[in-house]
Design an enzyme around this catalytic site. Structure first.
Site, PDB file in Angstrom:
ATOM      1  N   GLN A  17      10.910  72.895 133.318  1.00 21.97           N
ATOM      2  CA  GLN A  17      10.179  73.180 134.567  1.00 21.97           C
ATOM      3  C   GLN A  17      11.117  73.145 135.782  1.00 21.97           C
ATOM      4  O   GLN A  17      11.161  74.098 136.562  1.00 21.97           O
ATOM      5  CB  GLN A  17       9.063  72.135 134.753  1.00 21.97           C
ATOM      6  CG  GLN A  17       8.225  72.380 135.994  1.00 21.97           C
ATOM      7  CD  GLN A  17       7.397  71.185 136.447  1.00 21.97           C
ATOM      8  OE1 GLN A  17       7.663  70.043 136.044  1.00 21.97           O
ATOM      9  NE2 GLN A  17       6.416  71.432 137.279  1.00 21.97           N
ATOM     10  N   ASP A  58      23.029  70.791 122.769  1.00 19.15           N
ATOM     11  CA  ASP A  58      22.220  69.669 122.254  1.00 19.15           C
ATOM     12  C   ASP A  58      22.721  68.415 122.962  1.00 19.15           C
ATOM     13  O   ASP A  58      23.794  67.896 122.639  1.00 19.15           O
ATOM     14  CB  ASP A  58      22.408  69.533 120.731  1.00 19.15           C
ATOM     15  CG  ASP A  58      21.680  68.291 120.190  1.00 19.15           C
ATOM     16  OD1 ASP A  58      21.731  68.069 118.963  1.00 19.15           O
ATOM     17  OD2 ASP A  58      21.096  67.544 121.018  1.00 19.15           O
ATOM     18  N   TYR A 148       8.902  56.412 128.721  1.00 15.57           N
ATOM     19  CA  TYR A 148       9.562  57.322 129.671  1.00 15.57           C
ATOM     20  C   TYR A 148      10.033  56.545 130.900  1.00 15.57           C
ATOM     21  O   TYR A 148      11.196  56.642 131.293  1.00 15.57           O
ATOM     22  CB  TYR A 148       8.579  58.419 130.074  1.00 15.57           C
ATOM     23  CG  TYR A 148       9.008  59.326 131.197  1.00 15.57           C
ATOM     24  CD1 TYR A 148       8.384  59.255 132.443  1.00 15.57           C
ATOM     25  CD2 TYR A 148      10.001  60.274 131.013  1.00 15.57           C
ATOM     26  CE1 TYR A 148       8.753  60.102 133.474  1.00 15.57           C
ATOM     27  CE2 TYR A 148      10.376  61.133 132.041  1.00 15.57           C
ATOM     28  CZ  TYR A 148       9.736  61.031 133.271  1.00 15.57           C
ATOM     29  OH  TYR A 148      10.099  61.876 134.294  1.00 15.57           O
ATOM     30  N   LYS A 152      13.800  55.568 132.334  1.00 22.31           N
ATOM     31  CA  LYS A 152      14.234  55.892 133.699  1.00 22.31           C
ATOM     32  C   LYS A 152      14.798  54.650 134.387  1.00 22.31           C
ATOM     33  O   LYS A 152      15.796  54.716 135.106  1.00 22.31           O
ATOM     34  CB  LYS A 152      13.073  56.484 134.504  1.00 22.31           C
ATOM     35  CG  LYS A 152      12.653  57.894 134.057  1.00 22.31           C
ATOM     36  CD  LYS A 152      13.810  58.885 134.144  1.00 22.31           C
ATOM     37  CE  LYS A 152      13.372  60.301 133.805  1.00 22.31           C
ATOM     38  NZ  LYS A 152      14.497  61.263 133.821  1.00 22.31           N
TER      39      LYS A 152
HETATM   40  C1  VAH Z   1       5.646  63.232 134.065  1.00 29.42           C
HETATM   41  N1  VAH Z   1       6.156  65.103 135.519  1.00 29.42           N
HETATM   42  O1  VAH Z   1       4.461  63.465 134.296  1.00 29.42           O
HETATM   43  C2  VAH Z   1       6.675  63.837 135.009  1.00 29.42           C
HETATM   44  C3  VAH Z   1       6.942  62.932 136.202  1.00 29.42           C
HETATM   45  C4  VAH Z   1       6.011  61.325 137.905  1.00 29.42           C
HETATM   46  C5  VAH Z   1       5.750  62.174 136.693  1.00 29.42           C
HETATM   47  O2  VAH Z   1       8.025  62.085 135.989  1.00 29.42           O
HETATM   48  O3  VAH Z   1       6.009  62.557 133.107  1.00 29.42           O
END
Ligand code: VAH
Length: 322
Positions: A17, A58, A148, A152
């Site tokens: 994106q 990759d 996720y 980060k």
């Molecule tokens: C997600 N678009 O939804 C990403 C973003 C703050 C959200 O990091 O995982």
């Protein structure tokens, strides 16, 4: 017209994106041949493929990155490839492996090849339920509730270490949800804000996977790209936060977005059926304090909800007509 013809840039995740639009803007800025689009699973768009060099990379394989870096004499990497929050919760082990091993590989290649800069996007996903949710400050508790978000936080610490220990000029911003009309996002919790536009234009109805009153910080793609390039073009002496900068532009609820779309598509109907992504959204802030980025490198977004909605509907309507 190229602004600087010295940078030789690799964009990983260039078919994603953000990557797909960032690559085009970087090519407009630095010259098409100076920006290599690195993709993996998703095939590049015609526009991306025709406008400059494309290579399969990759990012979990250091050798794969190194081959492209050597062939094109890369000195700057924008590392966008990652598994997002919703997909990450379906396979947390894969999310850790891809997001952390790829970042480690990128930082190691950048260190070994003495690169001039690395850009890596963090996210508001670093924040969690124990973080102040309103005007979340730059310095605060980072206790994410997703894999996720955990990658980060770990990534921010790793980038900060590579700056302090090796002097690597790695820079980062904590993006909110990104709204765009070129390449749909895949696997994000904020994807509803993009899908709503597509479905409103195509079918005049959408079933949203978060509650109507869910408020999240969002940003239109042109401002997302502006943040990355403005930060990377800033004088190094101004960059005092090497983990990552809070950046924001506008916050709104799913219901407010639907109402803004209805100003252009009056008979648009939006229903709300929350799924597992509601819990993720509820762990994130409703608004972000980005005064540090505004002060240190003049961050200044352009779009608000009304101007973004107008531009999104105009661009997507044209796209569906062709
Ligand atoms: C997600 N678009 O939804 C990403 C973003 C703050 C959200 O990091 O995982």
């Amino acid at each position: 017209m190229s602004k600087k013809n010295t940078k030789r840039i690799l964009v990983t995740g260039a078919t994603g994106q953000i990557g797909s639009e960032l690559t085009i803007e970087l090519r407009n800025t630095y010259g098409c041949d100076n920006v290599v689009a690195g993709g993996h699973k998703r095939a590049p768009s015609e526009k991306l493929f025709q406008s400059g060099p494309f290579e399969f990379v990759d990012v979990t394989d250091k050798q794969s990155i190194e081959t492209v870096v050597k062939e094109y004499e890369i000195d700057t990497i924008y590392h966008l490839a990652a598994i997002l929050s919703a997909t990450g919760e379906q396979d947390p082990q894969l999310a850790w492996s891809v997001n952390m091993n790829s970042l480690y590989n990128i930082l190691e290649v950048a260190r070994e090849h003495k690169m001039t800069g690395v850009f890596w996007p963090s996210s508001i996903a670093v924040f969690g339920p124990s973080t102040p949710r309103l005007n979340t400050p730059q310095e605060t508790v980072l206790t994410p509730r997703t894999m996720y978000g955990t990658t980060k936080v770990a990534g921010e610490l790793l980038c900060n270490y590579y700056f302090l220990r090796f002097g690597l000029d790695v820079r980062s911003v904590r993006y909110p949800g990104i709204i765009s009309n070129e390449t749909p996002p895949v696997g994000g919790t904020t994807d509803y804000a993009v899908e709503m536009f597509y479905e409103a234009i195509r079918k005049k109805r959408y079933t949203c996977f978060v509650r109507e009153d869910t408020v999240l910080p969002m940003m239109y793609m042109p401002d997302c790209i502006k943040a990355a390039i403005d930060l990377m073009e800033s004088d190094a002496s101004r960059i005092k936060h090497r983990a990552s900068y809070n950046v924001a532009s506008t916050s709104f609820s799913a219901g407010e977005l639907a109402a803004e779309i209805r100003k252009h598509i009056p008979d648009f109907v939006c229903e709300y059926k929350p799924d597992f992504r509601q819990k993720i959204a509820d762990s994130w802030p409703t608004s972000i304090d980005d005064t540090v980025a505004r002060k240190e490198w003049n961050w200044n977004p352009t779009y608000d909800l009304a101007s973004m909605t107008r531009d999104m509907i105009e661009k997507l309507t044209k796209k569906f007509e062709t």
